[in-house]
Design a protein around this motif. Structure first.
Motif, PDB file in Angstrom:
ATOM      1  N   SER A 136       0.839  -1.195   0.000  1.00  9.96           N
ATOM      2  CA  SER A 136       0.000   0.000   0.000  1.00  9.96           C
ATOM      3  C   SER A 136       0.870   1.239   0.000  1.00  9.96           C
ATOM      4  O   SER A 136       1.991   1.225   0.513  1.00  9.96           O
ATOM      5  N   TYR A 137       0.339   2.293  -0.601  1.00 14.54           N
ATOM      6  CA  TYR A 137       0.914   3.629  -0.410  1.00 14.54           C
ATOM      7  C   TYR A 137      -0.127   4.411   0.372  1.00 14.54           C
ATOM      8  O   TYR A 137      -1.175   4.753  -0.187  1.00 14.54           O
ATOM      9  N   GLY A 138       0.125   4.644   1.637  1.00 17.62           N
ATOM     10  CA  GLY A 138      -0.890   5.302   2.466  1.00 17.62           C
ATOM     11  C   GLY A 138      -2.164   4.481   2.442  1.00 17.62           C
ATOM     12  O   GLY A 138      -2.142   3.287   2.728  1.00 17.62           O
ATOM     13  N   ASP A 139      -3.273   5.127   2.057  1.00 19.06           N
ATOM     14  CA  ASP A 139      -4.561   4.425   2.020  1.00 19.06           C
ATOM     15  C   ASP A 139      -4.773   3.630   0.743  1.00 19.06           C
ATOM     16  O   ASP A 139      -5.761   2.917   0.613  1.00 19.06           O
ATOM     17  N   LEU A 140      -3.864   3.785  -0.201  1.00 19.09           N
ATOM     18  CA  LEU A 140      -4.039   3.126  -1.496  1.00 19.09           C
ATOM     19  C   LEU A 140      -3.470   1.711  -1.471  1.00 19.09           C
ATOM     20  O   LEU A 140      -2.252   1.522  -1.419  1.00 19.09           O
ATOM     21  N   HIS A 141      -4.362   0.732  -1.477  1.00 19.76           N
ATOM     22  CA  HIS A 141      -3.942  -0.679  -1.435  1.00 19.76           C
ATOM     23  C   HIS A 141      -3.651  -1.122  -2.873  1.00 19.76           C
ATOM     24  O   HIS A 141      -4.562  -1.431  -3.634  1.00 19.76           O
ATOM     25  N   VAL A 142      -2.371  -1.137  -3.246  1.00 19.05           N
ATOM     26  CA  VAL A 142      -2.001  -1.331  -4.654  1.00 19.05           C
ATOM     27  C   VAL A 142      -1.904  -2.811  -5.017  1.00 19.05           C
ATOM     28  O   VAL A 142      -2.390  -3.234  -6.057  1.00 19.05           O
ATOM     29  N   LEU A 143      -1.276  -3.617  -4.176  1.00 20.56           N
ATOM     30  CA  LEU A 143      -1.153  -5.057  -4.461  1.00 20.56           C
ATOM     31  C   LEU A 143      -1.909  -5.824  -3.386  1.00 20.56           C
ATOM     32  O   LEU A 143      -1.684  -5.620  -2.190  1.00 20.56           O
ATOM     33  N   LYS A 144      -2.804  -6.697  -3.833  1.00 18.52           N
ATOM     34  CA  LYS A 144      -3.718  -7.358  -2.906  1.00 18.52           C
ATOM     35  C   LYS A 144      -3.514  -8.865  -2.930  1.00 18.52           C
ATOM     36  O   LYS A 144      -3.986  -9.554  -3.833  1.00 18.52           O
ATOM     37  N   ASN A 145      -2.780  -9.369  -1.956  1.00 21.46           N
ATOM     38  CA  ASN A 145      -2.577 -10.826  -1.825  1.00 21.46           C
ATOM     39  C   ASN A 145      -2.078 -11.479  -3.109  1.00 21.46           C
ATOM     40  O   ASN A 145      -2.587 -12.510  -3.528  1.00 21.46           O
ATOM     41  N   VAL A 146      -1.090 -10.865  -3.716  1.00 22.12           N
ATOM     42  CA  VAL A 146      -0.576 -11.381  -4.981  1.00 22.12           C
ATOM     43  C   VAL A 146       0.277 -12.632  -4.735  1.00 22.12           C
ATOM     44  O   VAL A 146       1.078 -12.676  -3.798  1.00 22.12           O
ATOM     45  N   ALA A 147       0.077 -13.624  -5.573  1.00 23.39           N
ATOM     46  CA  ALA A 147       0.868 -14.855  -5.510  1.00 23.39           C
ATOM     47  C   ALA A 147       1.368 -15.199  -6.905  1.00 23.39           C
ATOM     48  O   ALA A 147       0.655 -14.979  -7.885  1.00 23.39           O
ATOM     49  N   LEU A 148       2.587 -15.678  -6.976  1.00 25.67           N
ATOM     50  CA  LEU A 148       3.141 -16.055  -8.284  1.00 25.67           C
ATOM     51  C   LEU A 148       4.310 -17.005  -8.091  1.00 25.67           C
ATOM     52  O   LEU A 148       5.131 -16.835  -7.197  1.00 25.67           O
ATOM     53  N   ASP A 149       4.368 -18.018  -8.954  1.00 27.57           N
ATOM     54  CA  ASP A 149       5.525 -18.925  -9.027  1.00 27.57           C
ATOM     55  C   ASP A 149       6.191 -18.738 -10.376  1.00 27.57           C
ATOM     56  O   ASP A 149       5.490 -18.692 -11.385  1.00 27.57           O
ATOM     57  N   VAL A 150       7.493 -18.661 -10.388  1.00 21.29           N
ATOM     58  CA  VAL A 150       8.206 -18.629 -11.669  1.00 21.29           C
ATOM     59  C   VAL A 150       9.310 -19.685 -11.611  1.00 21.29           C
ATOM     60  O   VAL A 150      10.152 -19.659 -10.706  1.00 21.29           O
ATOM     61  N   HIS A 151       9.284 -20.612 -12.558  1.00 19.50           N
ATOM     62  CA  HIS A 151      10.332 -21.631 -12.643  1.00 19.50           C
ATOM     63  C   HIS A 151      11.466 -21.146 -13.521  1.00 19.50           C
ATOM     64  O   HIS A 151      11.254 -20.309 -14.415  1.00 19.50           O
ATOM     65  N   ALA A 195      -4.300  -2.973 -17.102  1.00 20.38           N
ATOM     66  CA  ALA A 195      -4.502  -1.546 -17.338  1.00 20.38           C
ATOM     67  C   ALA A 195      -3.473  -0.717 -16.584  1.00 20.38           C
ATOM     68  O   ALA A 195      -2.881  -1.179 -15.598  1.00 20.38           O
ATOM     69  N   SER A 196      -3.279   0.471 -17.040  1.00 21.38           N
ATOM     70  CA  SER A 196      -2.411   1.416 -16.357  1.00 21.38           C
ATOM     71  C   SER A 196      -2.931   1.647 -14.938  1.00 21.38           C
ATOM     72  O   SER A 196      -4.131   1.795 -14.725  1.00 21.38           O
ATOM     73  N   GLY A 197      -2.028   1.616 -13.976  1.00 21.93           N
ATOM     74  CA  GLY A 197      -2.423   1.840 -12.591  1.00 21.93           C
ATOM     75  C   GLY A 197      -2.835   0.571 -11.859  1.00 21.93           C
ATOM     76  O   GLY A 197      -3.191   0.607 -10.678  1.00 21.93           O
ATOM     77  N   SER A 198      -2.761  -0.584 -12.520  1.00 24.76           N
ATOM     78  CA  SER A 198      -3.218  -1.820 -11.878  1.00 24.76           C
ATOM     79  C   SER A 198      -2.172  -2.429 -10.932  1.00 24.76           C
ATOM     80  O   SER A 198      -2.448  -3.414 -10.261  1.00 24.76           O
ATOM     81  N   GLY A 199      -0.956  -1.860 -10.918  1.00 24.70           N
ATOM     82  CA  GLY A 199       0.045  -2.317  -9.948  1.00 24.70           C
ATOM     83  C   GLY A 199       1.184  -3.124 -10.540  1.00 24.70           C
ATOM     84  O   GLY A 199       2.011  -3.677  -9.801  1.00 24.70           O
ATOM     85  N   LYS A 200       1.288  -3.164 -11.851  1.00 24.73           N
ATOM     86  CA  LYS A 200       2.310  -4.000 -12.506  1.00 24.73           C
ATOM     87  C   LYS A 200       3.734  -3.557 -12.149  1.00 24.73           C
ATOM     88  O   LYS A 200       4.582  -4.376 -11.779  1.00 24.73           O
ATOM     89  N   PHE A 211      -2.708 -11.613 -15.784  1.00 23.54           N
ATOM     90  CA  PHE A 211      -3.485 -10.380 -15.928  1.00 23.54           C
ATOM     91  C   PHE A 211      -3.672  -9.746 -14.553  1.00 23.54           C
ATOM     92  O   PHE A 211      -4.215 -10.363 -13.639  1.00 23.54           O
ATOM     93  N   PHE A 212      -3.197  -8.524 -14.421  1.00 20.38           N
ATOM     94  CA  PHE A 212      -3.373  -7.747 -13.200  1.00 20.38           C
ATOM     95  C   PHE A 212      -4.611  -6.872 -13.350  1.00 20.38           C
ATOM     96  O   PHE A 212      -4.738  -6.137 -14.329  1.00 20.38           O
ATOM     97  N   ASP A 213      -5.480  -6.934 -12.373  1.00 20.08           N
ATOM     98  CA  ASP A 213      -6.673  -6.098 -12.390  1.00 20.08           C
ATOM     99  C   ASP A 213      -6.827  -5.428 -11.027  1.00 20.08           C
ATOM    100  O   ASP A 213      -7.112  -6.090 -10.037  1.00 20.08           O
ATOM    101  N   GLN A 214      -6.586  -4.149 -10.985  1.00 16.38           N
ATOM    102  CA  GLN A 214      -6.703  -3.378  -9.745  1.00 16.38           C
ATOM    103  C   GLN A 214      -5.980  -4.051  -8.582  1.00 16.38           C
ATOM    104  O   GLN A 214      -6.519  -4.206  -7.491  1.00 16.38           O
ATOM    105  N   GLY A 215      -4.736  -4.449  -8.845  1.00 19.37           N
ATOM    106  CA  GLY A 215      -3.904  -4.978  -7.776  1.00 19.37           C
ATOM    107  C   GLY A 215      -4.136  -6.436  -7.453  1.00 19.37           C
ATOM    108  O   GLY A 215      -3.506  -6.989  -6.549  1.00 19.37           O
TER     109      GLY A 215
END
Ligand code: ADP
Ligand code: MG
Length: 254
Positions: free
Chosen positions: A16-31, A41-46, A222-226
Motif C-alpha cells: 500500500s501507499y498510504g490508504d491506497l492498497h495497490v497489491l492485494k494478496n498477490v501470488a506467483l511462481d516462476v520456474h 490496465a495502467s495503474g493496476s500495480g504492474k 493479468f493484473f486487475d486493480q492490484g
C-alpha cells in the motif's frame, strides 16, 4: 524440470501507499527458464509488483522465496530481509525500465562495466571482456565508445539490457521496455528479448505488446486493480479469457 522447485515464489504479497492498497494478496511462481508476461490496465500495480520483487519497494506483508533467499515481509518478522541480503538479491535480479536510464556522462562500454566493477569487484580487464561480448551480443560492439545521447532509443535500450546482463542475473525484469520507443525501433528490442527467452533466460515482463507476449511467454498473467486475476498459458489467457474485465482490456488494446 516440471518437478523442480520454482526459482521465485511470491505469496500473499500486499503493498500500500498510504490508504491506497495497490497489491492485494498477490501470488506467483516462476520456474527457471519461464517467461511470464504481465498485462493489465495502467495503474493496476504492474510496476509496483516488479519493484517489490527486487525489493526496491518494501511490501507491507507477504512471503518471497528466490533461490536460497527466503523473506517474510511482515513488520517485525524474523525473516525480514537484511541490507546485506538485499544487496545480494539485487545483484541477481536484473531490471530494465521504460526509460533506459543510462548514465549520460559514461560511454556505452563504461555503462556496462560499472556494476561488475563496483558491485562484483571484477577486474577491469575481465569486465571489459564481458562487456564487449555482451555488446556484440546485442549488436552494439561498434558503438562501445559512444555516449548514450548519440544512440537511438532502441540502441540505448539494448545497452540497458546488456548492462543488466553484465551482472549475470538469474532473473530479468522488464517493465514496458518498448513503450517509450518510436514504433520503428520497437522490433529490434523485442527481437533481443525473444532471443534471450530462447536461450533460457528466466524473465518477467510487463508489456502491452500482446503479439509478442503470445509468442514468447510460457504464461501470461493479468493484473486487475492490484489483484492477479488470471494466470495461465498465453493461448487460454489471451484467446479465451475467463473474466469479462480481461475481455474488455484485450478488446481495447488489440
Ligand atoms: P502500473 O505499472 O500497472 O501502471 P503502478 O504499479 O505504477 O501501476 O501503480 C499502481 C498504483 O500505485 C497507481 O495508482 C499509482 O498511482 C500508485 N503508486 C505507484 N507508485 C507510487 C508511489 N511511489 N507513491 C504513491 N502511489 C504510488
Ligand atoms: Mg507501470
Amino acid at each position: 524440470m516440471a518437478t523442480a522447485a520454482p526459482l521465485l515464489t511470491i505469496k500473499e504479497l500486499n503493498k500500500s501507499y498510504g490508504d491506497l492498497h495497490v497489491l492485494k494478496n498477490v501470488a506467483l511462481d516462476v520456474h527457471a527458464g519461464e517467461v511470464v508476461s504481465i498485462i493489465g490496465a495502467s495503474g493496476s500495480g504492474k510496476s509496483t509488483f516488479l519493484r517489490c520483487l527486487n525489493v526496491m519497494e518494501m511490501p507491507q506483508s507477504g512471503f518471497m522465496n528466490f533461490d536460497e533467499f527466503s523473506f517474510d515481509f511482515r513488520d517485525g518478522a524474523r525473516a525480514q530481509p537484511t541490507d546485506e541480503q538485499l544487496r545480494l538479491l539485487r545483484a541477481r535480479i536484473g531490471m530494465v525500465f521504460q526509460s533506459y536510464n543510462l548514465w549520460p556522462h559514461m560511454t556505452v562500454l563504461e555503462n556496462v562495466i560499472e556494476a561488475p566493477l563496483r558491485v562484483k569487484k571484477m577486474s577491469r580487464k575481465l569486465a571489459i571482456e564481458l562487456a564487449e561480448s555482451l555488446l556484440s551480443r546485442v549488436g552494439l560492439y561498434e558503438k562501445r565508445h559512444q555516449y548514450p545521447a548519440r544512440l537511438s532509443g532502441g540502441q540505448q535500450q539494448r545497452v540497458a539490457i546488456a548492462r543488466a546482463l553484465a551482472m549475470k542475473p538469474q532473473l530479468m525484469l522488464f517493465d514496458e521496455v518498448t513503450s517509450a520507443l518510436d514504433p520503428e525501433l520497437v522490433g529490434e528490442v523485442l527481437a533481443l528479448m525473444a532471443s534471450l527467452a530462447e536461450e533460457g533466460m528466466t524473465m518477467l515482463l510487463v508489456t502491452h505488446e500482446i503479439a509478442f507476449a503470445r509468442e514468447v511467454s510460457s504464461r501470461v498473467v493479468f493484473f486487475d486493480q492490484g489483484v492477479m486475476a488470471e494466470d495461465g498459458p498465453p493461448q487460454s489467457v489471451l484467446h479465451n479469457p475467463e473474466s469479462p474485465r480481461l475481455r474488455q482490456f484485450l478488446s481495447r488494446i488489440l
